[in-house]
Design a protein around this motif. Structure first.
Motif, PDB file in Angstrom:
ATOM      1  N   GLY A 270       2.732   6.124  -5.911  1.00 15.61           N
ATOM      2  CA  GLY A 270       2.600   6.198  -7.357  1.00 15.61           C
ATOM      3  C   GLY A 270       3.371   5.116  -8.096  1.00 15.61           C
ATOM      4  O   GLY A 270       3.441   5.127  -9.323  1.00 15.61           O
ATOM      5  N   LEU A 271       3.962   4.171  -7.366  1.00  9.49           N
ATOM      6  CA  LEU A 271       4.655   3.071  -8.035  1.00  9.49           C
ATOM      7  C   LEU A 271       3.634   2.171  -8.726  1.00  9.49           C
ATOM      8  O   LEU A 271       2.499   2.040  -8.269  1.00  9.49           O
ATOM      9  CB  LEU A 271       5.469   2.249  -7.021  1.00  9.49           C
ATOM     10  CG  LEU A 271       6.935   2.660  -6.818  1.00  9.49           C
ATOM     11  CD1 LEU A 271       7.030   4.070  -6.275  1.00  9.49           C
ATOM     12  CD2 LEU A 271       7.654   1.700  -5.901  1.00  9.49           C
ATOM     13  N   THR A 272       4.060   1.544  -9.830  1.00  7.41           N
ATOM     14  CA  THR A 272       3.178   0.585 -10.494  1.00  7.41           C
ATOM     15  C   THR A 272       3.162  -0.698  -9.659  1.00  7.41           C
ATOM     16  O   THR A 272       3.982  -0.879  -8.759  1.00  7.41           O
ATOM     17  CB  THR A 272       3.699   0.232 -11.896  1.00  7.41           C
ATOM     18  OG1 THR A 272       4.979  -0.394 -11.749  1.00  7.41           O
ATOM     19  CG2 THR A 272       3.849   1.468 -12.756  1.00  7.41           C
ATOM     20  N   ARG A 273       2.226  -1.591  -9.999  1.00  7.22           N
ATOM     21  CA  ARG A 273       2.172  -2.860  -9.282  1.00  7.22           C
ATOM     22  C   ARG A 273       3.472  -3.630  -9.465  1.00  7.22           C
ATOM     23  O   ARG A 273       3.980  -4.271  -8.552  1.00  7.22           O
ATOM     24  CB  ARG A 273       0.993  -3.697  -9.804  1.00  7.22           C
ATOM     25  CG  ARG A 273      -0.340  -3.264  -9.241  1.00  7.22           C
ATOM     26  CD  ARG A 273      -1.487  -3.872 -10.014  1.00  7.22           C
ATOM     27  NE  ARG A 273      -1.570  -3.307 -11.365  1.00  7.22           N
ATOM     28  CZ  ARG A 273      -2.445  -3.689 -12.267  1.00  7.22           C
ATOM     29  NH1 ARG A 273      -3.297  -4.644 -12.000  1.00  7.22           N
ATOM     30  NH2 ARG A 273      -2.473  -3.119 -13.458  1.00  7.22           N
TER      31      ARG A 273
ATOM     32  N   ALA B  61       3.862   1.533  -1.185  1.00  5.14           N
ATOM     33  CA  ALA B  61       4.482   1.653  -2.503  1.00  5.14           C
ATOM     34  C   ALA B  61       3.480   2.203  -3.520  1.00  5.14           C
ATOM     35  O   ALA B  61       3.787   3.131  -4.276  1.00  5.14           O
ATOM     36  CB  ALA B  61       5.018   0.300  -2.955  1.00  5.14           C
ATOM     37  N   LEU B  62       2.271   1.649  -3.521  1.00  2.80           N
ATOM     38  CA  LEU B  62       1.247   2.117  -4.462  1.00  2.80           C
ATOM     39  C   LEU B  62       0.887   3.573  -4.178  1.00  2.80           C
ATOM     40  O   LEU B  62       0.694   4.368  -5.101  1.00  2.80           O
ATOM     41  CB  LEU B  62      -0.013   1.246  -4.362  1.00  2.80           C
ATOM     42  CG  LEU B  62       0.108  -0.187  -4.877  1.00  2.80           C
ATOM     43  CD1 LEU B  62      -1.201  -0.936  -4.653  1.00  2.80           C
ATOM     44  CD2 LEU B  62       0.471  -0.205  -6.359  1.00  2.80           C
ATOM     45  N   SER B  63       0.817   3.924  -2.883  1.00  2.00           N
ATOM     46  CA  SER B  63       0.398   5.287  -2.535  1.00  2.00           C
ATOM     47  C   SER B  63       1.428   6.310  -2.999  1.00  2.00           C
ATOM     48  O   SER B  63       1.123   7.491  -3.119  1.00  2.00           O
ATOM     49  CB  SER B  63       0.163   5.414  -1.023  1.00  2.00           C
ATOM     50  OG  SER B  63       1.395   5.580  -0.344  1.00  2.00           O
TER      51      SER B  63
ATOM     52  N   ASP C 250      10.634  -3.677  -6.314  1.00  4.04           N
ATOM     53  CA  ASP C 250      11.438  -2.770  -5.492  1.00  4.04           C
ATOM     54  C   ASP C 250      11.153  -2.898  -4.007  1.00  4.04           C
ATOM     55  O   ASP C 250      12.006  -2.591  -3.180  1.00  4.04           O
ATOM     56  CB  ASP C 250      11.193  -1.308  -5.904  1.00  4.04           C
ATOM     57  CG  ASP C 250      11.838  -0.986  -7.232  1.00  4.04           C
ATOM     58  OD1 ASP C 250      12.968  -1.456  -7.447  1.00  4.04           O
ATOM     59  OD2 ASP C 250      11.226  -0.279  -8.051  1.00  4.04           O
ATOM     60  N   VAL C 251       9.951  -3.317  -3.674  1.00  2.00           N
ATOM     61  CA  VAL C 251       9.556  -3.286  -2.260  1.00  2.00           C
ATOM     62  C   VAL C 251       9.277  -4.687  -1.702  1.00  2.00           C
ATOM     63  O   VAL C 251       9.870  -5.092  -0.703  1.00  2.00           O
ATOM     64  CB  VAL C 251       8.319  -2.377  -2.065  1.00  2.00           C
ATOM     65  CG1 VAL C 251       7.834  -2.437  -0.622  1.00  2.00           C
ATOM     66  CG2 VAL C 251       8.674  -0.946  -2.448  1.00  2.00           C
TER      67      VAL C 251
ATOM     68  N   GLN D   5       6.510  -2.341 -10.118  1.00  2.00           N
ATOM     69  CA  GLN D   5       7.571  -1.719  -9.312  1.00  2.00           C
ATOM     70  C   GLN D   5       7.395  -2.032  -7.830  1.00  2.00           C
ATOM     71  O   GLN D   5       8.367  -2.274  -7.121  1.00  2.00           O
ATOM     72  CB  GLN D   5       7.574  -0.197  -9.514  1.00  2.00           C
ATOM     73  CG  GLN D   5       8.042   0.234 -10.893  1.00  2.00           C
ATOM     74  CD  GLN D   5       7.744   1.696 -11.170  1.00  2.00           C
ATOM     75  OE1 GLN D   5       6.847   2.285 -10.576  1.00  2.00           O
ATOM     76  NE2 GLN D   5       8.505   2.290 -12.083  1.00  2.00           N
TER      77      GLN D   5
ATOM     78  N   GLU E 250       0.831  -1.212   0.000  1.00  2.00           N
ATOM     79  CA  GLU E 250       0.000   0.000   0.000  1.00  2.00           C
ATOM     80  C   GLU E 250       0.858   1.252   0.000  1.00  2.00           C
ATOM     81  O   GLU E 250       0.564   2.222  -0.702  1.00  2.00           O
ATOM     82  CB  GLU E 250      -0.925  -0.004   1.216  1.00  2.00           C
ATOM     83  CG  GLU E 250      -2.031  -1.036   1.108  1.00  2.00           C
ATOM     84  CD  GLU E 250      -2.953  -1.042   2.323  1.00  2.00           C
ATOM     85  OE1 GLU E 250      -2.659  -0.322   3.293  1.00  2.00           O
ATOM     86  OE2 GLU E 250      -3.945  -1.773   2.283  1.00  2.00           O
TER      87      GLU E 250
END
Lengths: 257, 221
Positions: B131-134, B127-129, B140-141, B136, B125
């Motif tokens: 602005g990363l893509t799913r 990461a998405l918040s 990355d996370v 990424q 959440e």
């Protein structure tokens, strides 16, 4: 106040299975406004906040951000190869709305600096040196530039939350969402986080804050929203806290003060 | 009366090239198998966690079936059965590598799933918040954190594959065990040759777990 509208929630409904969590919510957030949402647990306030950047998908209603609908009716951009024409891109919304979580949610495998630069590098494709420079400025603004090379586990809860705020701010968001940012903190660490948030508010940042910190709500909030059982029961200026009109609001405020 | 047994290591020494070739083949088959299994396992794990019930079901069926078949049967079936039934004809190495990869992908999928599942949803959440893509968010996370958890069980799988690769000898891939068998048939010194390859397997396994420990330490914060 004729300030520009940043976000508008219209007739929003959210269900978890059979449970009707948000019941026809309407809410408007104007530029520079500090909205504070409060209410008992389970009232839907966190869910409403999470709907604002689509971490939760509402089942019906609209969510306008800078005039564009991102609600369930709006056709969404789901795959990178889709063109942007007319489609609502949740990533655009999220890139321009910062979010701070109750549990901080820092990335434990990255240094503080990399936590702050990751989105700059990935989302905005800013090269590392430049991203580092921006991140250091942001860390300085929350008083943690000396922790840039530390890992999140080496920081106190208050410091972690300040890094999380810096991580969101470095994206230069139009709106900041705070989901009970001090609820997971030791009481003695709450102050440092609230201080950062107050600074931010004074600087003119548009904010929506879900919190139980009534002192903060009184001091910073200029649009207070009381929620109970999935409804916005009462909203208004800071006077809501002093002279609530609704009985449920009265009871809640009496209980927590 | 106790029979005197003389170890004749000179036989092994004289045929070290056979064993070296076998070792090369064992490493080749296991590394290739492991790389394919790692990739396929990740794909299956993602299907297993998909929001579509059908994909989840297919992935689960894959895991249940491929983990259950004895590797011995699977190899025979792939090499001798497929040409008859479907007319697909693999050379022995390809058939062997495929069997290892297909079977281990099932195990690895479960390791991926538990590793990825151990990472709290707050990470995704966050990461998405930002602005990363799913994609990424995953690479990355989620994945780097899950990798730390998955590394030890993956190391164990690799050790398992190293030893299981001896089964591809039955379809005529001259890996370590098969080469030893050949040497034994020429020299009638089974004890020496099987002891020698056992030692080689022990050394390989040691090297591998050392490698995993080094990686683990580098991942530690």
């Amino acid at each position: 106040m004729a300030e520009k509208e940043i976000l508008r929630v219209e007739n929003l409904n959210k269900y978890f299975g059979d449970h009707h969590v948000l019941k026809n919510i309407n809410l408007r957030v104007r530029q520079g406004e500090h909205v504070v949402i409060f209410g008992p647990s389970g009232s839907g306030k966190s869910t409403l906040l999470r709907c604002m950047n689509l971490l939760e998908e509402p089942q019906s209603g609209s969510l306008f951000f800078l005039g564009k609908d991102y609600g369930p009716k709006a056709p969404k951009k789901t795959w990178p190869w889709q063109s942007n024409d007319g489609l609502a891109d949740p990533r655009y919304l999220r890139t321009h709305i910062g979010m701070v979580f109750q549990q901080f949610n820092l990335f434990p495998h990255l240094t503080v600096l990399d936590n702050v630069t990751l989105a700059l590098r990935r989302t905005k494709k800013i090269p590392r040196p430049e991203a580092n420079e921006k991140a250091m400025k942001q860390l300085k603004s929350v008083g943690l530039e000396h922790k840039a090379q530390a890992y999140p586990s080496q920081l106190s809860g208050g410091q972690q939350q300040r890094v999380a705020i810096a991580r969101a701010l470095v994206m230069e968001p139009r709106l900041m969402l705070f989901d009970e940012p001090t609820s997971a903190l030791d009481p003695e660490l709450v102050g440092e986080v609230l201080a950062v948030m107050k600074d931010l508010a004074l600087g003119g940042m548009t904010m929506v804050v879900v919190t139980h910190e009534m002192g903060f709500a009184r001091e910073v909030g200029d649009h207070l929203v009381f929620m109970d059982d999935g409804n916005i029961v009462e909203e208004g200026g800071p006077e809501v806290l002093v002279n609530p009109t609704n009985d449920r609001t009265k009871m809640f405020i009496k209980a927590i003060l | 009366m106790k029979r005197e047994f003389q170890f004749r290591w000179d036989f092994v020494y004289d045929r070290w090239e056979l064993l070296a070739k076998g070792l090369g083949m064992t490493l080749y088959v296991s590394f290739l198998g492991m790389i394919l299994a790692l990739a396929l396992g990740l794909l299956i794990a993602n299907l297993r966690m998909s929001k579509f019930a059908l994909l989840r079901w297919l992935a689960q069926a894959y895991i249940n079936i491929f983990r259950a078949i004895p590797l011995f049967v699977f190899i025979i079936w792939m090499y001798y059965g497929l040409p008859i039934v479907l007319g697909i004809d693999f050379d022995p190495i390809t058939a062997g590598v495929l069997c290892l990869a297909l079977q281990y992908a099932g195990w690895l999928a479960e390791i991926y799933r538990s590793g990825i599942g151990a990472i709290g949803k707050g990470q995704r959440e966050a990461a998405l918040s930002l602005g990363l893509t799913r994609f990424q968010s995953f690479w990355d996370v989620i994945f780097p954190q899950a990798f730390r958890i998955m590394l030890p069980p993956m190391g164990n799988q690799f050790v398992g594959m190293l030893k299981d690769s001896s089964l591809v000898g039955i379809i005529g891939v001259f890996e370590l065990v098969r080469q030893a068998q050949l040497a034994v048939s020429q020299t009638f010194r089974p004890f020496e040759f099987y002891t020698a390859i056992a030692i080689i397997y022990i050394i390989l396994t040691q090297l591998l777990s050392q490698g995993v420990s080094v990686l683990e330490r580098r991942q530690q914060v």
